[in-house]
Design a protein around this motif. Sequence first.
Motif, PDB file in Angstrom:
ATOM      1  N   ALA A  52       0.813  -1.222   0.000  1.00  0.00           N
ATOM      2  CA  ALA A  52       0.000   0.000   0.000  1.00  0.00           C
ATOM      3  C   ALA A  52       0.848   1.275   0.000  1.00  0.00           C
ATOM      4  CB  ALA A  52      -0.935  -0.009   1.209  1.00  0.00           C
ATOM      5  N   GLU A  53       2.013   1.227   0.669  1.00  0.00           N
ATOM      6  CA  GLU A  53       2.858   2.434   0.730  1.00  0.00           C
ATOM      7  C   GLU A  53       3.330   2.869  -0.658  1.00  0.00           C
ATOM      8  OE1 GLU A  53       6.959   1.762   2.348  1.00  0.00           O
ATOM      9  OE2 GLU A  53       6.345  -0.330   2.405  1.00  0.00           O
ATOM     10  N   HIS A  54       3.300   1.941  -1.634  1.00  0.00           N
ATOM     11  CA  HIS A  54       3.763   2.254  -2.993  1.00  0.00           C
ATOM     12  C   HIS A  54       2.602   2.513  -3.956  1.00  0.00           C
ATOM     13  CE1 HIS A  54       7.823   1.363  -1.875  1.00  0.00           C
ATOM     14  NE2 HIS A  54       7.646   0.075  -1.728  1.00  0.00           N
ATOM     15  N   SER A  55       1.362   2.674  -3.431  1.00  0.00           N
ATOM     16  CA  SER A  55       0.196   2.698  -4.315  1.00  0.00           C
ATOM     17  C   SER A  55       0.185   3.854  -5.311  1.00  0.00           C
ATOM     18  CB  SER A  55      -1.093   2.711  -3.484  1.00  0.00           C
ATOM     19  OG  SER A  55      -1.148   3.886  -2.704  1.00  0.00           O
ATOM     20  N   GLU A  56       0.901   4.923  -5.004  1.00  0.00           N
ATOM     21  CA  GLU A  56       0.939   6.060  -5.936  1.00  0.00           C
ATOM     22  C   GLU A  56       2.139   6.009  -6.878  1.00  0.00           C
ATOM     23  OE1 GLU A  56      -1.712   7.966  -5.976  1.00  0.00           O
ATOM     24  OE2 GLU A  56      -2.450   6.826  -4.259  1.00  0.00           O
ATOM     25  N   ARG A  57       2.996   5.022  -6.730  1.00  0.00           N
ATOM     26  CA  ARG A  57       4.217   4.952  -7.541  1.00  0.00           C
ATOM     27  C   ARG A  57       3.906   4.387  -8.925  1.00  0.00           C
ATOM     28  NH1 ARG A  57       8.348   4.412  -3.592  1.00  0.00           N
ATOM     29  NH2 ARG A  57       9.942   4.474  -5.207  1.00  0.00           N
ATOM     30  N   PRO A  58       4.652   4.802  -9.954  1.00  0.00           N
ATOM     31  CA  PRO A  58       4.351   4.357 -11.321  1.00  0.00           C
ATOM     32  C   PRO A  58       4.487   2.848 -11.528  1.00  0.00           C
ATOM     33  CG  PRO A  58       6.425   5.608 -11.240  1.00  0.00           C
ATOM     34  CD  PRO A  58       5.753   5.785  -9.911  1.00  0.00           C
ATOM     35  N   PHE A  59       5.291   2.202 -10.685  1.00  0.00           N
ATOM     36  CA  PHE A  59       5.503   0.761 -10.868  1.00  0.00           C
ATOM     37  C   PHE A  59       4.503  -0.090 -10.097  1.00  0.00           C
ATOM     38  CE2 PHE A  59       8.409   2.201  -7.467  1.00  0.00           C
ATOM     39  CZ  PHE A  59       8.027   1.378  -6.420  1.00  0.00           C
ATOM     40  N   PHE A  60       3.524   0.543  -9.420  1.00  0.00           N
ATOM     41  CA  PHE A  60       2.642  -0.207  -8.512  1.00  0.00           C
ATOM     42  C   PHE A  60       1.851  -1.312  -9.232  1.00  0.00           C
ATOM     43  CE2 PHE A  60      -1.407  -0.605  -6.058  1.00  0.00           C
ATOM     44  CZ  PHE A  60      -0.873  -1.141  -4.908  1.00  0.00           C
ATOM     45  N   ALA A  61       1.241  -0.994 -10.368  1.00  0.00           N
ATOM     46  CA  ALA A  61       0.412  -1.982 -11.073  1.00  0.00           C
ATOM     47  C   ALA A  61       1.264  -3.178 -11.495  1.00  0.00           C
ATOM     48  CB  ALA A  61      -0.267  -1.348 -12.277  1.00  0.00           C
ATOM     49  N   ALA A  62       2.449  -2.912 -12.009  1.00  0.00           N
ATOM     50  CA  ALA A  62       3.337  -3.999 -12.433  1.00  0.00           C
ATOM     51  C   ALA A  62       3.804  -4.824 -11.238  1.00  0.00           C
ATOM     52  CB  ALA A  62       4.542  -3.423 -13.189  1.00  0.00           C
ATOM     53  N   LEU A  63       4.042  -4.143 -10.115  1.00  0.00           N
ATOM     54  CA  LEU A  63       4.483  -4.839  -8.901  1.00  0.00           C
ATOM     55  C   LEU A  63       3.402  -5.801  -8.411  1.00  0.00           C
ATOM     56  CD1 LEU A  63       6.471  -5.169  -6.516  1.00  0.00           C
ATOM     57  CD2 LEU A  63       5.448  -3.111  -5.494  1.00  0.00           C
ATOM     58  N   VAL A  64       2.148  -5.339  -8.382  1.00  0.00           N
ATOM     59  CA  VAL A  64       1.037  -6.184  -7.946  1.00  0.00           C
ATOM     60  C   VAL A  64       0.838  -7.347  -8.924  1.00  0.00           C
ATOM     61  CG1 VAL A  64      -1.456  -6.246  -7.564  1.00  0.00           C
ATOM     62  CG2 VAL A  64      -0.093  -4.366  -6.623  1.00  0.00           C
ATOM     63  N   GLU A  65       0.927  -7.043 -10.194  1.00  0.00           N
ATOM     64  CA  GLU A  65       0.795  -8.092 -11.225  1.00  0.00           C
ATOM     65  C   GLU A  65       1.846  -9.176 -11.021  1.00  0.00           C
ATOM     66  OE1 GLU A  65      -1.294  -9.688 -14.302  1.00  0.00           O
ATOM     67  OE2 GLU A  65      -1.738  -7.778 -13.358  1.00  0.00           O
ATOM     68  N   PHE A  66       3.068  -8.741 -10.832  1.00  0.00           N
ATOM     69  CA  PHE A  66       4.173  -9.694 -10.630  1.00  0.00           C
ATOM     70  C   PHE A  66       3.999 -10.495  -9.346  1.00  0.00           C
ATOM     71  CE2 PHE A  66       8.417 -10.027  -8.467  1.00  0.00           C
ATOM     72  CZ  PHE A  66       8.785 -11.221  -9.067  1.00  0.00           C
ATOM     73  N   MET A  67       3.656  -9.829  -8.260  1.00  0.00           N
ATOM     74  CA  MET A  67       3.592 -10.520  -6.962  1.00  0.00           C
ATOM     75  C   MET A  67       2.422 -11.510  -6.878  1.00  0.00           C
ATOM     76  SD  MET A  67       6.255  -9.801  -5.210  1.00  0.00           S
ATOM     77  CE  MET A  67       5.776 -10.410  -3.581  1.00  0.00           C
ATOM     78  N   THR A  68       1.444 -11.381  -7.825  1.00  0.00           N
ATOM     79  CA  THR A  68       0.334 -12.330  -7.869  1.00  0.00           C
ATOM     80  C   THR A  68       0.510 -13.348  -8.994  1.00  0.00           C
ATOM     81  OG1 THR A  68      -0.937 -10.802  -9.268  1.00  0.00           O
ATOM     82  CG2 THR A  68      -1.317 -10.669  -6.899  1.00  0.00           C
ATOM     83  N   SER A  69       1.654 -13.332  -9.659  1.00  0.00           N
ATOM     84  CA  SER A  69       1.848 -14.174 -10.850  1.00  0.00           C
ATOM     85  C   SER A  69       2.138 -15.630 -10.518  1.00  0.00           C
ATOM     86  CB  SER A  69       2.976 -13.599 -11.710  1.00  0.00           C
ATOM     87  OG  SER A  69       4.239 -13.710 -11.051  1.00  0.00           O
ATOM     88  N   GLY A  70       2.451 -15.926  -9.266  1.00  0.00           N
ATOM     89  CA  GLY A  70       2.751 -17.295  -8.871  1.00  0.00           C
ATOM     90  C   GLY A  70       2.965 -17.351  -7.380  1.00  0.00           C
ATOM     91  N   PRO A  71       3.148 -18.570  -6.852  1.00  0.00           N
ATOM     92  CA  PRO A  71       3.333 -18.697  -5.403  1.00  0.00           C
ATOM     93  C   PRO A  71       4.613 -18.042  -4.912  1.00  0.00           C
ATOM     94  CG  PRO A  71       3.590 -20.826  -6.491  1.00  0.00           C
ATOM     95  CD  PRO A  71       3.112 -19.863  -7.535  1.00  0.00           C
ATOM     96  N   ILE A  72       4.571 -17.653  -3.651  1.00  0.00           N
ATOM     97  CA  ILE A  72       5.743 -17.076  -2.979  1.00  0.00           C
ATOM     98  C   ILE A  72       5.970 -17.848  -1.681  1.00  0.00           C
ATOM     99  CG2 ILE A  72       5.367 -14.784  -3.953  1.00  0.00           C
ATOM    100  CD1 ILE A  72       4.167 -13.923  -1.241  1.00  0.00           C
ATOM    101  N   MET A  73       7.169 -17.728  -1.132  1.00  0.00           N
ATOM    102  CA  MET A  73       7.436 -18.204   0.223  1.00  0.00           C
ATOM    103  C   MET A  73       7.520 -16.983   1.120  1.00  0.00           C
ATOM    104  SD  MET A  73       7.615 -21.539   0.213  1.00  0.00           S
ATOM    105  CE  MET A  73       8.203 -21.753   1.899  1.00  0.00           C
ATOM    106  N   VAL A  74       6.782 -17.018   2.233  1.00  0.00           N
ATOM    107  CA  VAL A  74       6.902 -15.943   3.225  1.00  0.00           C
ATOM    108  C   VAL A  74       7.518 -16.547   4.474  1.00  0.00           C
ATOM    109  CG1 VAL A  74       5.043 -14.532   2.315  1.00  0.00           C
ATOM    110  CG2 VAL A  74       4.503 -16.285   4.004  1.00  0.00           C
ATOM    111  N   GLN A  75       8.448 -15.799   5.100  1.00  0.00           N
ATOM    112  CA  GLN A  75       9.103 -16.320   6.283  1.00  0.00           C
ATOM    113  C   GLN A  75       9.472 -15.199   7.244  1.00  0.00           C
ATOM    114  OE1 GLN A  75      10.222 -17.652   3.178  1.00  0.00           O
ATOM    115  NE2 GLN A  75      11.341 -15.812   2.644  1.00  0.00           N
ATOM    116  N   VAL A  76       9.600 -15.625   8.500  1.00  0.00           N
ATOM    117  CA  VAL A  76      10.092 -14.741   9.556  1.00  0.00           C
ATOM    118  C   VAL A  76      11.487 -15.210   9.913  1.00  0.00           C
ATOM    119  CG1 VAL A  76       9.741 -13.884  11.900  1.00  0.00           C
ATOM    120  CG2 VAL A  76       7.757 -14.365  10.444  1.00  0.00           C
TER     121      VAL A  76
END
Length: 143
Positions: A52-76
């Motif tokens: 959300a902090e990047h929602s006004e940035r020009p790359f936001f749509a591409a970033l969301v598209e990429f991050m939903t393009s396949g599975p990710i691993m999330v870790q702590v």
Amino acid sequence: MALERTFSIVKPDAVAKNFIGSIYQRFESAGLKIVASKMVHLSREQAEGFYAEHSERPFFAALVEFMTSGPIMVQVLEGENAVLANREIMGATNPADAARGTLRADYANSIDENAVHGSDALASAEREIAYFFTAEEICPRTR
Ligand code: RTP
Ligand code: MG
């Protein structure tokens, strides 16, 4: 020195290229302990919320598209100065600027598909960990 937790993502490009184990190896070799981990495929809403902090940035749509393009691993990751330590392991956002031996130098192809995410400060780490994990999903490591 301070024991910290930070939030990390192996992004869709690196999962697709079978680099999960190689990237986890770097965390462990650097002394960071994995205290929570799971694979998820983000919805558009989840990705937009996370960035959300990047929602006004020009790359936001591409970033969301990429991050939903396949599975990710999330870790702590837990360790001494974990937030900064992980940023150093990751290297610069643009792999062209990333120092030799960093994850992005070795596993990323472009600034858009740059293999990993890591929290940039302790406050964002706390927020990002809570975005993906319940307290029960985080396993304190006593040894
Ligand atoms: P991250 O949040 O993923 O760990 O990366 P970062 O802190 O190094 O970079 P940040 O400024 O937070 O940007 C988040 C992600 O957006 C993409 N980005 N693209 N085309 C561009 O100019 C651009 N700038 C940023 C990258 O995938 C970056 O990791
Ligand atoms: Mg960032």
